[in-house]
Design a protein around this motif. Sequence first.
Motif, PDB file in Angstrom:
ATOM      1  N   GLU A 115      -2.350 -31.631 -10.316  1.00 32.22           N
ATOM      2  CA  GLU A 115      -3.923 -30.649 -10.090  1.00 32.22           C
ATOM      3  C   GLU A 115      -3.288 -29.830  -8.399  1.00 32.22           C
ATOM      4  O   GLU A 115      -3.857 -28.237  -8.982  1.00 32.22           O
ATOM      5  N   LEU A 116      -2.846 -29.866  -7.976  1.00 34.13           N
ATOM      6  CA  LEU A 116      -2.888 -29.309  -6.749  1.00 34.13           C
ATOM      7  C   LEU A 116      -1.797 -28.160  -6.569  1.00 34.13           C
ATOM      8  O   LEU A 116      -1.269 -27.712  -6.329  1.00 34.13           O
ATOM      9  N   LEU A 117      -0.778 -29.051  -7.887  1.00 31.71           N
ATOM     10  CA  LEU A 117       0.273 -27.707  -7.081  1.00 31.71           C
ATOM     11  C   LEU A 117       0.114 -26.971  -8.439  1.00 31.71           C
ATOM     12  O   LEU A 117       0.038 -25.595  -7.711  1.00 31.71           O
ATOM     13  N   LEU A 118      -1.057 -27.150  -9.432  1.00 32.39           N
ATOM     14  CA  LEU A 118      -0.904 -25.487 -10.651  1.00 32.39           C
ATOM     15  C   LEU A 118      -1.986 -24.652  -9.496  1.00 32.39           C
ATOM     16  O   LEU A 118      -2.390 -23.694  -9.071  1.00 32.39           O
ATOM     17  N   GLY A 119      -2.714 -25.425  -8.293  1.00 34.58           N
ATOM     18  CA  GLY A 119      -3.200 -24.784  -7.562  1.00 34.58           C
ATOM     19  C   GLY A 119      -2.856 -23.700  -6.772  1.00 34.58           C
ATOM     20  O   GLY A 119      -3.283 -22.884  -6.100  1.00 34.58           O
ATOM     21  N   ARG A 120      -1.835 -24.551  -6.339  1.00 33.64           N
ATOM     22  CA  ARG A 120      -0.974 -23.947  -4.733  1.00 33.64           C
ATOM     23  C   ARG A 120      -0.076 -22.639  -5.754  1.00 33.64           C
ATOM     24  O   ARG A 120      -0.012 -21.496  -4.985  1.00 33.64           O
ATOM     25  N   ILE A 121       0.137 -23.114  -7.198  1.00 33.85           N
ATOM     26  CA  ILE A 121       0.593 -21.729  -8.129  1.00 33.85           C
ATOM     27  C   ILE A 121      -0.081 -20.205  -8.127  1.00 33.85           C
ATOM     28  O   ILE A 121       0.044 -19.576  -8.087  1.00 33.85           O
ATOM     29  N   GLU A 122      -1.758 -21.001  -8.308  1.00 34.65           N
ATOM     30  CA  GLU A 122      -2.796 -20.045  -8.246  1.00 34.65           C
ATOM     31  C   GLU A 122      -2.751 -19.124  -6.941  1.00 34.65           C
ATOM     32  O   GLU A 122      -2.842 -17.897  -7.286  1.00 34.65           O
ATOM     33  N   ASP A 123      -2.417 -20.591  -6.186  1.00 36.28           N
ATOM     34  CA  ASP A 123      -2.970 -19.291  -4.549  1.00 36.28           C
ATOM     35  C   ASP A 123      -2.202 -20.466  -3.607  1.00 36.28           C
ATOM     36  O   ASP A 123      -2.786 -21.139  -2.967  1.00 36.28           O
ATOM     37  N   PRO A 124      -0.893 -19.407  -3.146  1.00 42.29           N
ATOM     38  CA  PRO A 124      -0.319 -20.384  -3.042  1.00 42.29           C
ATOM     39  C   PRO A 124      -0.957 -20.086  -0.868  1.00 42.29           C
ATOM     40  O   PRO A 124      -0.091 -20.836  -0.022  1.00 42.29           O
ATOM     41  N   GLU A 125      -2.035 -19.648  -0.934  1.00 42.97           N
ATOM     42  CA  GLU A 125      -2.313 -19.797   1.299  1.00 42.97           C
ATOM     43  C   GLU A 125      -3.443 -20.759   1.401  1.00 42.97           C
ATOM     44  O   GLU A 125      -3.409 -21.396   1.814  1.00 42.97           O
ATOM     45  N   LEU A 126      -3.436 -21.770  -0.416  1.00 40.48           N
ATOM     46  CA  LEU A 126      -3.792 -22.967  -0.209  1.00 40.48           C
ATOM     47  C   LEU A 126      -3.723 -23.873   1.393  1.00 40.48           C
ATOM     48  O   LEU A 126      -2.827 -23.992   1.672  1.00 40.48           O
TER      49      LEU A 126
END
Lengths: 331, 331
Positions: free
Chosen positions: A300-311
């Motif tokens: 989930e963290l990975l998918l979130g980061r792919i969505e928004d690399p600036e997180l």
Amino acid sequence: MARRPTVTSVQIAREAGVAQSTVSRVLNGGSVAPETRRRVLEVVAKYDFQPSQAARSLVGSRSGLIGVVIRDLTNPFYPVMVKAMERVLHEQGMRLTLVTDVMTAEEGLAQLRREGVDGVVFTSALQDEPLAHRTAGHGIPVVLVHRTLEDFPADQVEADNPTAGELAAEHLLGLGHRRIAMVCGLAGSSTAQQRGRGFRDRMRAADGAALTEIDGDYDYDTAYAAVRTLLAGPERPTALYCHNDVMAYAALNAAAAEGVDVPGELSVVGCDDVPLSAWERIDLTTVRQPLERIAQVGVELLLGRIEDPELPHRHEVLPVEFVGRSTTGPA
Amino acid sequence: MARRPTVTSVQIAREAGVAQSTVSRVLNGGSVAPETRRRVLEVVAKYDFQPSQAARSLVGSRSGLIGVVIRDLTNPFYPVMVKAMERVLHEQGMRLTLVTDVMTAEEGLAQLRREGVDGVVFTSALQDEPLAHRTAGHGIPVVLVHRTLEDFPADQVEADNPTAGELAAEHLLGLGHRRIAMVCGLAGSSTAQQRGRGFRDRMRAADGAALTEIDGDYDYDTAYAAVRTLLAGPERPTALYCHNDVMAYAALNAAAAEGVDVPGELSVVGCDDVPLSAWERIDLTTVRQPLERIAQVGVELLLGRIEDPELPHRHEVLPVEFVGRSTTGPA
DNA sequence: CTGAAAGCGCTTACAG
DNA sequence: CTGAAAGCGCTTACAG
């Protein structure tokens, strides 16, 4: 070798009497008139049309592929994780590609780059592991799961391993054990370091406690040999703390081979709580870490980061839990 | 989401001062002047260029991907197979894509078609399984491994399962057992049918032998529950033949839970000889099938067929071997 | 031996 | 809402 004939979106378009781009829009949720959509879907259904992933990932910005690096698939620990990751990914319409120890780290990275993965989950990173660094260096989003790396600029998820070590030590000390051996995991792994540290910290606080450390490398065979040697030696400990369950199984079996009764003459504690550990024939006292949850949060963290690399990077530490069973007893 | 910048063959070509097609030829072994080759490889090395698999499989006749259908990855049987298959594929520069039970058969087939696999290995086909038939129906080369399907027009590899059943029966009968139960695998699987048949055949030849059959579905939990019920019942058998090792572990643990001594009051025989079975804590009498060899031969047959679809179908039956350990004893 | 060109099957602006 | 067109990064004939 001729490529076998496969239905393409052009053929679907022709038969539905629309442009190829309309087929694409129907499939990807663009705005399409209801009647047009119906007609296209009918033809799609007729041929059970499956759009080519290769074409899609070539033109699109995503491949829908997540690399999962798992060195030793035969550790029962990992299939559980793979399953949990696959579940999350499948819900998102994504796929997983495995990198195991049949290839070198070098080859693994090359593979992941050729496949154009959207991100990579590392499940067994080592401190000196160049793969994770180099993957991130290629601009590929990375998450470290289970084993972590200090100061690594990526999302990370792990269990509370120091506490796991402490709980194990507390349990054994509480039973009166003072001559204890620790069967350590891979030297470069965060889990071995943290579990070792937690255990040692508690040991130091106890009067007259002596700790021997031996290398098990998180590997059944290595641990088995090391424990047999230890048990056959002069200063046999009364208790063993193993950095994972697989090495604890090795210890249990080594004890059986040496005719050492567990828990009568030797107590054994593991770490992980793989399903196997609950088997009556094993019934291992251990410290549970939430395997599936770790895998799930990692993806989930990975998918979130792919969505928004600036997180901002997140580092999740999930709680562990002591599980008392029958491989431990009073000193 | 912008695609992260990746080096392409066009950039390599530009920097090497050649045409893009020349880069391709260097990488795929076309005829290129030594000096040109050297220059190109230098640039390739400089950027560690990895050609896009997506582009390659889009234009080429092969994707280099082999689908492997494995329903239950947590059966320790399968990781061993996956590893063996990965090894063969990796040597050929090919990759493996897994289809497990996180998706339905329908979704699995769709996935394999989207990915454009060059072939599919089925490891757990069932008689009523439509997936293998439909995959072949789409013109995708198929091999059936471990579990086979009669009259299925494809290469197949399996162990000599009838003999496995016979060896188990012979062993138990030889120890004097006459009240025996068989814990059966999935009804629709060839392995359960063949192992069951072999065992029954030998049983029938024995005087006064009574055989009870219960369903274990090749599943730990199912077998565990069934064996506990059986052992708690009135007509407890003196021996158990389980169609695979995982169910034998369940039986061993169920016996422990019911306070039934093995092998004193109950003998247990499995089938497979997974590494786990040799553990001192398990030490299961079983019939070994050559797991890795089955996987290896399966992949080799598949690759051969992809190379030449006109090859006659082969059906390999590999020998099994009885492995006596400590879970069996005299009646 | 080498380059220019076509084309694999899609997605994505761009017009209309 | 829909179509025509460009282009993703390669391989593969086709010329020269």
